[in-house]
Design an enzyme around this catalytic site. Structure first.
Site, PDB file in Angstrom:
ATOM      1  N   ARG A 162       0.837  -1.213   0.000  1.00 38.05           N
ATOM      2  CA  ARG A 162       0.000   0.000   0.000  1.00 38.05           C
ATOM      3  C   ARG A 162       0.870   1.259   0.000  1.00 38.05           C
ATOM      4  O   ARG A 162       0.572   2.238   0.686  1.00 38.05           O
ATOM      5  CB  ARG A 162      -0.924   0.038   1.223  1.00 38.05           C
ATOM      6  N   SER A 237     -10.334  -0.750   3.712  1.00 40.82           N
ATOM      7  CA  SER A 237      -9.560  -0.940   4.941  1.00 40.82           C
ATOM      8  C   SER A 237      -9.149   0.421   5.498  1.00 40.82           C
ATOM      9  O   SER A 237      -8.527   1.207   4.783  1.00 40.82           O
ATOM     10  CB  SER A 237      -8.277  -1.724   4.661  1.00 40.82           C
ATOM     11  N   GLU A 333      -4.577   3.401   6.838  1.00 42.51           N
ATOM     12  CA  GLU A 333      -4.269   3.125   5.444  1.00 42.51           C
ATOM     13  C   GLU A 333      -4.842   4.240   4.575  1.00 42.51           C
ATOM     14  O   GLU A 333      -4.327   4.533   3.510  1.00 42.51           O
ATOM     15  CB  GLU A 333      -4.873   1.769   5.057  1.00 42.51           C
TER      16      GLU A 333
HETATM   17  N1  EPU Z   1     -10.462 -11.173  10.215  1.00 40.28           N
HETATM   18  C1  EPU Z   1     -11.119 -11.287  11.426  1.00 40.28           C
HETATM   19  N2  EPU Z   1     -12.083 -10.363  11.734  1.00 40.28           N
HETATM   20  C2  EPU Z   1     -12.425  -9.373  10.871  1.00 40.28           C
HETATM   21  C3  EPU Z   1     -11.746  -9.257   9.644  1.00 40.28           C
HETATM   22  C4  EPU Z   1     -10.764 -10.182   9.349  1.00 40.28           C
HETATM   23  O1  EPU Z   1     -10.865 -12.169  12.230  1.00 40.28           O
HETATM   24  O2  EPU Z   1     -13.323  -8.591  11.200  1.00 40.28           O
HETATM   25  C5  EPU Z   1      -9.472 -12.203   9.875  1.00 40.28           C
HETATM   26  C6  EPU Z   1     -10.038 -13.159   8.838  1.00 40.28           C
HETATM   27  O3  EPU Z   1     -10.731 -14.201   9.405  1.00 40.28           O
HETATM   28  C7  EPU Z   1      -8.816 -13.632   8.122  1.00 40.28           C
HETATM   29  C8  EPU Z   1      -7.889 -12.445   8.190  1.00 40.28           C
HETATM   30  O4  EPU Z   1      -8.377 -11.608   9.243  1.00 40.28           O
HETATM   31  O5  EPU Z   1      -8.212 -14.676   8.824  1.00 40.28           O
HETATM   32  C9  EPU Z   1      -7.771 -11.687   6.895  1.00 40.28           C
HETATM   33  O6  EPU Z   1      -9.013 -11.099   6.535  1.00 40.28           O
HETATM   34  P1  EPU Z   1      -9.350 -10.688   5.030  1.00 40.28           P
HETATM   35  O7  EPU Z   1      -9.166 -11.827   4.136  1.00 40.28           O
HETATM   36  O8  EPU Z   1     -10.693 -10.036   5.032  1.00 40.28           O
HETATM   37  O9  EPU Z   1      -8.222  -9.662   4.633  1.00 40.28           O
HETATM   38  P2  EPU Z   1      -7.578  -8.427   5.399  1.00 40.28           P
HETATM   39  O10 EPU Z   1      -6.170  -8.764   5.730  1.00 40.28           O
HETATM   40  O11 EPU Z   1      -8.460  -7.999   6.507  1.00 40.28           O
HETATM   41  C10 EPU Z   1      -6.566  -7.310   3.243  1.00 40.28           C
HETATM   42  C11 EPU Z   1      -6.615  -5.979   2.530  1.00 40.28           C
HETATM   43  C12 EPU Z   1      -7.941  -5.794   1.803  1.00 40.28           C
HETATM   44  C13 EPU Z   1      -8.077  -6.929   0.797  1.00 40.28           C
HETATM   45  C14 EPU Z   1      -8.006  -8.281   1.553  1.00 40.28           C
HETATM   46  C15 EPU Z   1      -8.009  -9.456   0.625  1.00 40.28           C
HETATM   47  C16 EPU Z   1      -5.195  -4.495   3.829  1.00 40.28           C
HETATM   48  C17 EPU Z   1      -5.131  -3.322   4.750  1.00 40.28           C
HETATM   49  N3  EPU Z   1      -6.413  -4.899   3.485  1.00 40.28           N
HETATM   50  O12 EPU Z   1      -7.585  -7.296   4.257  1.00 40.28           O
HETATM   51  O13 EPU Z   1      -7.880  -4.571   1.085  1.00 40.28           O
HETATM   52  O14 EPU Z   1      -9.302  -6.845   0.089  1.00 40.28           O
HETATM   53  O15 EPU Z   1      -6.768  -8.344   2.314  1.00 40.28           O
HETATM   54  O16 EPU Z   1      -6.773  -9.581  -0.006  1.00 40.28           O
HETATM   55  O17 EPU Z   1      -4.161  -5.015   3.429  1.00 40.28           O
HETATM   56  C18 EPU Z   1      -8.420  -2.248   1.120  1.00 40.28           C
HETATM   57  O18 EPU Z   1      -7.220  -2.028   1.019  1.00 40.28           O
HETATM   58  O19 EPU Z   1      -9.256  -1.318   1.193  1.00 40.28           O
HETATM   59  C19 EPU Z   1      -8.893  -3.632   1.214  1.00 40.28           C
HETATM   60  C20 EPU Z   1     -10.171  -3.942   1.407  1.00 40.28           C
END
Ligand code: EPU
Length: 337
Positions: A162, A237, A333
């Protein structure tokens, strides 16, 4: 070139925050953009693309320059690749759909990300194992001071998680006008390792996915977890996923053996901030019209009339609680103004 004064920016930011711009100029062409820069060279400028990665906490006492330059074209077709140029004002997801109609590969994992083309390199947008840098060839931009047109290749952009040169040493120096991408026309390099994508394929019995199948799966996952900014204001995010040392992870695992993490090097891991926020009980938490989304705790939302300040103060509360419980500092972010 359209110029307005004291106009609301509510429909120009996906958080739906109602603040005013002192002057608002819509640049629909490169000429508009150059004219606007010439006429406003001494003014404070505030560059606005799709408004999908920002939190506005005050009226913008400056000239807001909205980049709305449309257009896209195929520059070159080779054996198994296509080179395309897309202008900054094109909507990202519309471009993804256009590439999928042509069965070009590269953008499928990045389906449904809000925002415009011109801001995608700044943030190095990413999702489900793919980042914009993976298919980006070059970025054209205009120097705000000299009006000189410059081109940066992929390496010049210094992409990180990012992050890019446009958020650091070139911040406020250039306006991105178009981006060139190289996509595959055959032998697509598919990225389907992500657990949620695998689950969708299992449910649907997809064993040999096409780029369109991946895009459909990503759209389904995003629609389940992430709020549609047209319905519920948000900027995706709100925080970055924090990077911590292996030692820190081991320490956390003693109390939370189930903690999810992604290894990023021999020494460091990334921990999902959404998990941290959910663990401290803030998922679905609401203060007035500012809230933590009920399906994805990493996303802050505006239920209607929240001010930027209210969202910001909620974000600070989240940071404070995470610091207290985990001794981890969450970094926003989104860009806060
Ligand atoms: N999780 C939780 N609780 C929550 C949310 C997530 O326990 O409320 C856990 C999930 O169960 C999972 C892990 O966190 O084990 C990862 O969650 P998720 O797959 O939703 O991805 P993320 O790491 O929360 C990142 C990006 C997103 C992108 C997703 C998918 C960042 C800051 N965010 O989110 O990007 O869509 O991966 O690749 O890196 C954005 O930048 O606006 C965005 C949405």
């Amino acid at each position: 070139m359209k110029v307005k004064h004291n106009t609301s920016l509510k429909s120009f930011n996906t958080f739906g925050i109602d603040v005013n711009a002192r002057t608002f100029i819509k640049a629909a062409s490169l000429k508009d953009l150059k004219d606007a820069l010439k006429q406003n060279y001494s003014e404070d400028l505030f560059i606005l693309g799709g408004g999908s990665n920002m939190l506005l906490t005050r009226d913008i006492n400056a000239t807001v320059l909205h980049i709305d330059i449309k257009g896209k074209e195929v520059l070159e077709v080779s054996e198994d690749h296509v080179l395309i140029r897309v202008n900054a004002g094109e909507n990202w997801h519309d471009v993804v759909l256009w590439t999928l109609e042509n069965n070009w590969g590269g953008f499928e994992n990045l389906s449904l990300i809000p925002g415009n083309i011109g801001t995608t390199p700044i943030q190095n947008i990413g999702a489900y194992g793919v980042e914009i840098k993976d298919n980006l060839v070059s970025v054209k931009a205009i120097d705000i001071q000299t009006l000189e047109e410059v081109e940066f290749n992929n390496e010049d952009c210094e992409f990180g998680y990012r992050d890019s040169v446009f958020k650091n040493k070139y911040k406020g120096k250039y306006i991105i006008t178009s981006v060139n991408f190289r996509l595959t026309t055959k032998n697509h390099k598919l990225s389907t390792n992500y657990g949620a994508i695998q689950e969708v394929f299992k449910q649907k019995g997809v064993s040999n996915p096409s780029v369109k199948d991946i895009s459909n799966a990503v759209i389904e996952i995003r629609q389940q977890k992430l709020p549609d900014p047209k319905i519920l204001g948000n900027s995706g995010s709100f925080f970055k996923n924090p990077v911590v040392s292996i030692e820190k992870l081991t320490e956390l695992q003693r109390i939370h053996p189930e903690i999810p993490f992604y290894k990023i090097s021999e020494k460091e891991v990334k921990i999902p901030a959404g998990w941290l926020i959910e663990s401290v009980g803030l998922k679905g938490y609401r203060e007035g019209d500012a809230g933590v989304h009920k399906n994805q705790a990493l996303v802050l939302v505006n239920y209607g009339a929240a001010t930027g300040h209210e969202i910001l103060s909620l974000s600070k509360k989240v940071q404070k609680k995470i610091l207290k419980h985990f001794q981890i500092e969450l970094q926003p972010e989104v860009n806060i103004f």
